[in-house]
Motif scaffolding. Sequence first.
Motif, PDB file in Angstrom:
ATOM      1  N   TYR A  16      16.006  42.046  65.423  1.00 38.39           N
ATOM      2  CA  TYR A  16      15.876  40.651  66.101  1.00 38.39           C
ATOM      3  C   TYR A  16      15.007  39.768  65.468  1.00 38.39           C
ATOM      4  N   ARG A  17      13.990  39.980  65.265  1.00 36.80           N
ATOM      5  CA  ARG A  17      12.231  39.283  64.379  1.00 36.80           C
ATOM      6  C   ARG A  17      12.569  39.566  62.905  1.00 36.80           C
ATOM      7  N   ARG A  18      12.945  40.662  62.532  1.00 37.06           N
ATOM      8  CA  ARG A  18      13.284  40.752  61.075  1.00 37.06           C
ATOM      9  C   ARG A  18      14.064  41.662  60.871  1.00 37.06           C
ATOM     10  N   GLU A  19      15.522  40.875  60.919  1.00 36.86           N
ATOM     11  CA  GLU A  19      16.994  41.321  60.319  1.00 36.86           C
ATOM     12  C   GLU A  19      16.375  41.384  59.028  1.00 36.86           C
ATOM     13  N   ASP A  20      17.568  42.423  58.592  1.00 38.48           N
ATOM     14  CA  ASP A  20      17.756  42.601  57.280  1.00 38.48           C
ATOM     15  C   ASP A  20      16.491  43.944  56.678  1.00 38.48           C
ATOM     16  N   LEU A  21      16.229  45.105  57.350  1.00 38.59           N
ATOM     17  CA  LEU A  21      14.960  45.929  56.843  1.00 38.59           C
ATOM     18  C   LEU A  21      16.012  47.038  56.712  1.00 38.59           C
ATOM     19  N   ARG A  78      22.436  56.103  67.255  1.00 34.73           N
ATOM     20  CA  ARG A  78      22.509  55.978  68.574  1.00 34.73           C
ATOM     21  C   ARG A  78      22.802  54.803  68.674  1.00 34.73           C
ATOM     22  N   LEU A  79      21.901  53.586  67.631  1.00 35.82           N
ATOM     23  CA  LEU A  79      22.767  52.411  68.458  1.00 35.82           C
ATOM     24  C   LEU A  79      23.909  51.786  67.140  1.00 35.82           C
ATOM     25  N   GLN A  80      23.971  52.460  65.956  1.00 34.82           N
ATOM     26  CA  GLN A  80      25.079  52.082  65.658  1.00 34.82           C
ATOM     27  C   GLN A  80      26.580  52.566  65.954  1.00 34.82           C
ATOM     28  N   ALA A  81      26.563  53.947  67.136  1.00 35.22           N
ATOM     29  CA  ALA A  81      27.603  54.538  67.811  1.00 35.22           C
ATOM     30  C   ALA A  81      27.577  53.373  69.144  1.00 35.22           C
ATOM     31  N   ALA A  82      26.773  53.092  69.575  1.00 34.47           N
ATOM     32  CA  ALA A  82      27.093  52.613  70.856  1.00 34.47           C
ATOM     33  C   ALA A  82      26.656  50.386  70.456  1.00 34.47           C
ATOM     34  N   GLY A  83      27.311  50.457  69.169  1.00 36.58           N
ATOM     35  CA  GLY A  83      27.837  48.808  68.744  1.00 36.58           C
ATOM     36  C   GLY A  83      26.778  48.195  68.433  1.00 36.58           C
ATOM     37  N   PHE A  84      25.333  48.576  68.306  1.00 33.24           N
ATOM     38  CA  PHE A  84      24.591  47.808  68.225  1.00 33.24           C
ATOM     39  C   PHE A  84      23.509  46.885  67.207  1.00 33.24           C
ATOM     40  N   VAL A  85      23.992  48.224  66.748  1.00 32.92           N
ATOM     41  CA  VAL A  85      24.025  47.956  64.382  1.00 32.92           C
ATOM     42  C   VAL A  85      23.885  48.020  64.066  1.00 32.92           C
ATOM     43  N   GLU A  86      24.155  47.634  63.043  1.00 30.51           N
ATOM     44  CA  GLU A  86      25.491  47.887  61.599  1.00 30.51           C
ATOM     45  C   GLU A  86      24.406  48.149  60.255  1.00 30.51           C
ATOM     46  N   ARG A  87      24.468  49.058  59.240  1.00 25.02           N
ATOM     47  CA  ARG A  87      23.943  49.753  58.955  1.00 25.02           C
ATOM     48  C   ARG A  87      25.575  49.154  57.068  1.00 25.02           C
ATOM     49  N   PRO A 129      22.095  45.477  48.648  1.00 31.20           N
ATOM     50  CA  PRO A 129      22.811  45.088  47.004  1.00 31.20           C
ATOM     51  C   PRO A 129      21.579  45.621  45.873  1.00 31.20           C
ATOM     52  N   LYS A 130      20.398  45.779  45.991  1.00 33.22           N
ATOM     53  CA  LYS A 130      19.391  45.791  45.217  1.00 33.22           C
ATOM     54  C   LYS A 130      19.424  47.487  44.884  1.00 33.22           C
ATOM     55  N   ASP A 131      20.184  48.142  45.884  1.00 26.43           N
ATOM     56  CA  ASP A 131      19.884  50.329  46.073  1.00 26.43           C
ATOM     57  C   ASP A 131      20.837  50.638  46.487  1.00 26.43           C
ATOM     58  N   ARG A 132      21.832  51.170  45.453  1.00 25.90           N
ATOM     59  CA  ARG A 132      23.412  51.513  46.470  1.00 25.90           C
ATOM     60  C   ARG A 132      22.883  52.564  47.232  1.00 25.90           C
ATOM     61  N   ARG A 133      21.504  53.614  46.890  1.00 25.15           N
ATOM     62  CA  ARG A 133      21.372  54.579  47.597  1.00 25.15           C
ATOM     63  C   ARG A 133      21.093  53.724  49.585  1.00 25.15           C
ATOM     64  N   ALA A 134      20.370  52.873  49.562  1.00 22.97           N
ATOM     65  CA  ALA A 134      19.635  52.079  50.238  1.00 22.97           C
ATOM     66  C   ALA A 134      20.650  51.802  51.363  1.00 22.97           C
ATOM     67  N   TRP A 135      20.280  51.400  53.137  1.00 24.05           N
ATOM     68  CA  TRP A 135      21.291  50.657  53.995  1.00 24.05           C
ATOM     69  C   TRP A 135      20.443  49.248  54.478  1.00 24.05           C
ATOM     70  N   ARG A 136      20.591  48.646  54.691  1.00 22.76           N
ATOM     71  CA  ARG A 136      19.755  47.600  55.499  1.00 22.76           C
ATOM     72  C   ARG A 136      20.834  47.392  57.039  1.00 22.76           C
TER      73      ARG A 136
END
Length: 152
Positions: free
Chosen positions: A45-50, A72-81, A85-92
Amino acid sequence: MTKPEDISFGYLLSDVTLLFRKHFDRRAERFGLTRAQWRAIKMLYRREDLRQNELAEQLEMEPIAVGRVIDRLQAAGFVERRPDPKDRRAWRLHLTPQARAVVDDMEEISRGLRRDATLGLTVDELRQTLAVLGRIKDNLQALDQADEAPPA
């Protein structure tokens, strides 16, 4: 004369931590979030896009443990990966509207628990306590750094 190392305080710190966790979990149960999940949401919430490893550093947790929290947060609908754009192996990491909807309520739970836990303390007493605990933490972190330093 008593020296600081003669005063046992580790058990008390552990007890306070366990009690704080227990009461937080009890109050936050209606949201279905653990403390670790709430900490991750609050940081995002403080620093999104990490990236996940950046979040792990911010939370002072191991990346694999943060990965499980995010799963778990993604499965519960709280976070999305989202793809980096700079590294196709990584997720924000990004919060969903569902996560944003509970932030204020979770903050109120935290504030209420802090209020109950510090009942009868002055602001100066609490500040001094936090300063001492911060110094103890710094000392213990310095031990970690000394352990990790290459031999001279």
